[in-house]
Design an enzyme around this catalytic site. Structure first.
Site, short mmCIF file in Angstrom:
data_model
loop_
_atom_site.label_atom_id
_atom_site.label_comp_id
_atom_site.label_asym_id
_atom_site.label_seq_id
_atom_site.Cartn_x
_atom_site.Cartn_y
_atom_site.Cartn_z
N HIS A 105 -21.69 44.06 -17.30
CA HIS A 105 -21.47 44.03 -15.85
C HIS A 105 -20.04 43.58 -15.60
CE1 HIS A 105 -22.40 39.90 -16.84
NE2 HIS A 105 -22.03 39.49 -15.65
N HIS A 107 -18.40 41.15 -14.01
CA HIS A 107 -17.85 39.81 -13.77
C HIS A 107 -16.79 39.58 -14.85
CE1 HIS A 107 -21.58 38.34 -11.36
NE2 HIS A 107 -20.62 38.75 -10.57
N ASP A 115 -15.65 37.32 -16.76
CA ASP A 115 -15.83 36.65 -18.05
C ASP A 115 -16.48 37.57 -19.09
OD1 ASP A 115 -17.97 36.23 -16.14
OD2 ASP A 115 -18.93 34.88 -17.56
N HIS A 116 -16.85 38.78 -18.70
CA HIS A 116 -17.46 39.73 -19.64
C HIS A 116 -16.54 40.92 -19.93
CE1 HIS A 116 -21.61 38.02 -19.55
NE2 HIS A 116 -21.05 37.41 -18.52
N HIS A 176 -29.02 40.81 -11.87
CA HIS A 176 -28.00 39.77 -11.79
C HIS A 176 -27.22 39.84 -10.47
CE1 HIS A 176 -25.40 36.66 -13.23
NE2 HIS A 176 -24.34 37.42 -13.35
N ASP A 226 -25.94 39.21 -18.57
CA ASP A 226 -26.38 38.16 -17.63
C ASP A 226 -27.56 38.68 -16.82
OD1 ASP A 226 -24.18 36.82 -18.53
OD2 ASP A 226 -23.24 36.56 -16.56
#
Lengths: 327, 327
Positions: B60, B62, B64-65, B137, B211
């Site tokens: 996804h 976000h 941090d990924h 999520h 997530d």
């Protein structure tokens, strides 16, 4: 003015050095000079807090100088930042920041105030003034000079005492540039601040070259600066690569520092090929032949920039070690 | 199939854990599961080479990924990569990759082949098959299953010898599924492969949740997988936060693993608030009450995923330590 070297390597990260980012802090203001990928993690354990950064100035839009911004902005926001963040850089910085922040679905909870800069432009960041000059790196690229405000002149304590001015509020008024009037032992006294306080001293100043061929504009921008942080991607053994890729050698950076008459010289953007300590020593020696005392900081080292003297921060401030100079 | 945990933390990096990235390697193929900021530096000293990555699959968008992609792509290119790189992710991955790569002036010297995925889609990466399922999520988010090809059946060496088939080319032919004909001691011999070689065994399979709230689609995707790598942002003490932020607890991840009947369970995306070892122990114990043997890998740990058994890689392969299970 404190200078924390968060990342000191060039092009891509190595085990020893992350890509570039340097935090300059004076009084309550912090300017981040470049922000390579991983900069937010480099701040952990350093005295630099992501929430206290006022501005990020970007020298040019190669990824190793810039790709840490979106992650840092996301983390600032997740940790509750509300006040605006200024980001300045060359003319395409606006589109770049917009692209990089819009690549994720996350939207920061604060304003990102982007400023496009060109040769000679000035920027005010709290008490600091930031000026820039064009350099030569094949794409639009800038060097920055950060000037702290002038410091008050020296207070002549002995003279104040000999004139019978009592320590306390009146000393403070004089330091703040106010003429004082008082009655000391029945004698009316009028003292102007210039009788006790010396002339204002110039503020501290630091110049950062970004990536560049050795260039007169950096020398001009650095005239009498207290510190020059100059790229030194290569040592003499790869001077041909420095030409090919529009970078500087350590010796060339030292020549710029010497020409400008700066107080001290820090070399950064060290090529990933120089991981062995003897290669770093060789590079430092080459620089020191021209500019004695040149420093190649390690990641995590912080220095207190003074008037022609530098000292490492106290260990509890996160300073990683002693100033390393020529041997 | 080797699983290297390059980054195991959630939301933002800490001293102990970088943000998420896991490299799955089977035979000559490597798939990177998510690619948080700093992933390229995490690979240094690991058995994962940036140049050998075939595909990056993103769960996804976000940051941090995902924010490690542009720097990794730039470094791959600077280090001479020419062959294409596949990047797969949810429906907006194409725009995201384009935005993130166009934020710098650098253009990679190889093709970036972006694939948009939705629930049920399949992707072929060399010998590996990648399938995805939607999870929950709050934004479009996917879980992935990576299946290695079936492994040949067991070769019945004793039977081959008892039938007088000489070791060498004929054994090889049988293993490759070929009927052999030969004359042994004046007797004509015809042997079909199924007389000597057992049925093909299923290939190894690993599922990664990304997530998500605990979700039946992950359990369904993980049916009989050899390993499930599931997010466990929180322990029971913050179960309310897990609900609020659409994440899972370690216990919930273990329930999914148990329902799916997977061989082993790895917990990742550990919240930055759990840096103290006792908090990690607590989380592991909660998971182990439901799924004995649950593992919370550290950054840099590699595991050889086997049929219902895992062993850490040999130290010279970069494995950081022993398998840590319930105490």
């Amino acid at each position: 003015m404190r200078s924390c070297f968060l990342g000191t390597g060039g092009s891509w990260p190595t085990r020893e050095r992350n890509v570039l980012s340097i935090a300059l802090t004076h009084s309550r203001n912090t300017v981040l000079l470049d922000c390579g990928e991983g900069t937010q993690r480099q701040m952990i354990g350093s005295p630099v807090s992501p929430l206290k950064i006022d501005a990020i100035v970007v020298t040019h839009l190669h990824g190793d100088h810039f790709l840490g911004i979106p992650g840092l902005v996301q983390s600032m926001s997740l940790n509750g930042r509300k006040r605006p963040l200024m980001i300045a850089g060359p003319s395409s910085i606006h589109a770049s920041v917009e692209s990089s922040l819009s690549s994720t679905v996350f939207r920061p909870g604060f304003e990102v105030d982007v400023r496009e800069m060109k040769d000679g432009d000035r920027l005010v960041v709290g008490s600091l003034t930031v000026r820039c000059a064009s350099v030569e790196h094949g794409i639009e690229a800038l060097a920055y000079r950060v000037d702290a405000p002038p410091r008050p002149g020296f207070f002549d304590r002995a003279k104040a005492e000999s004139m019978g001015i009592p320590q306390g509020r009146l000393w403070g008024d004089l330091q703040r540039g106010k003429t004082i009037r008082s009655n000391q032992g029945g004698v009316d006294l009028e003292v102007r601040p210039e009788q006790i306080v010396g002339p204002a001293r110039p503020g501290l100043s630091v110049v950062y070259s970004g990536d560049t061929l050795p260039h007169g504009s950096v020398a001009a921008l650095s005239r009498d600066a207290d510190a020059l942080i100059h790229e030194a991607t290569f040592s003499d053994r790869h001077a041909d690569l420095a030409r090919d890729y529009l970078h500087s050698t350590a010796r060339e950076a030292a020549e710029i520092a010497s020409e400008a008459g700066v107080g001290s010289l820090f070399l950064v953007h060290i090529s990933p090929r120089y991981s062995a300590p003897d290669l770093i020593d060789e590079m430092r020696k080459e620089a020191c032949e021209v500019f004695p005392g040149a420093i190649i900081p390690s990641d995590g080292e912080c220095f207190e920039i003074g008037r022609r003297t530098n000292k490492p921060c106290k260990p509890e401030d996160g300073g990683a070690g002693a100033v390393r100079t020529c041997r």
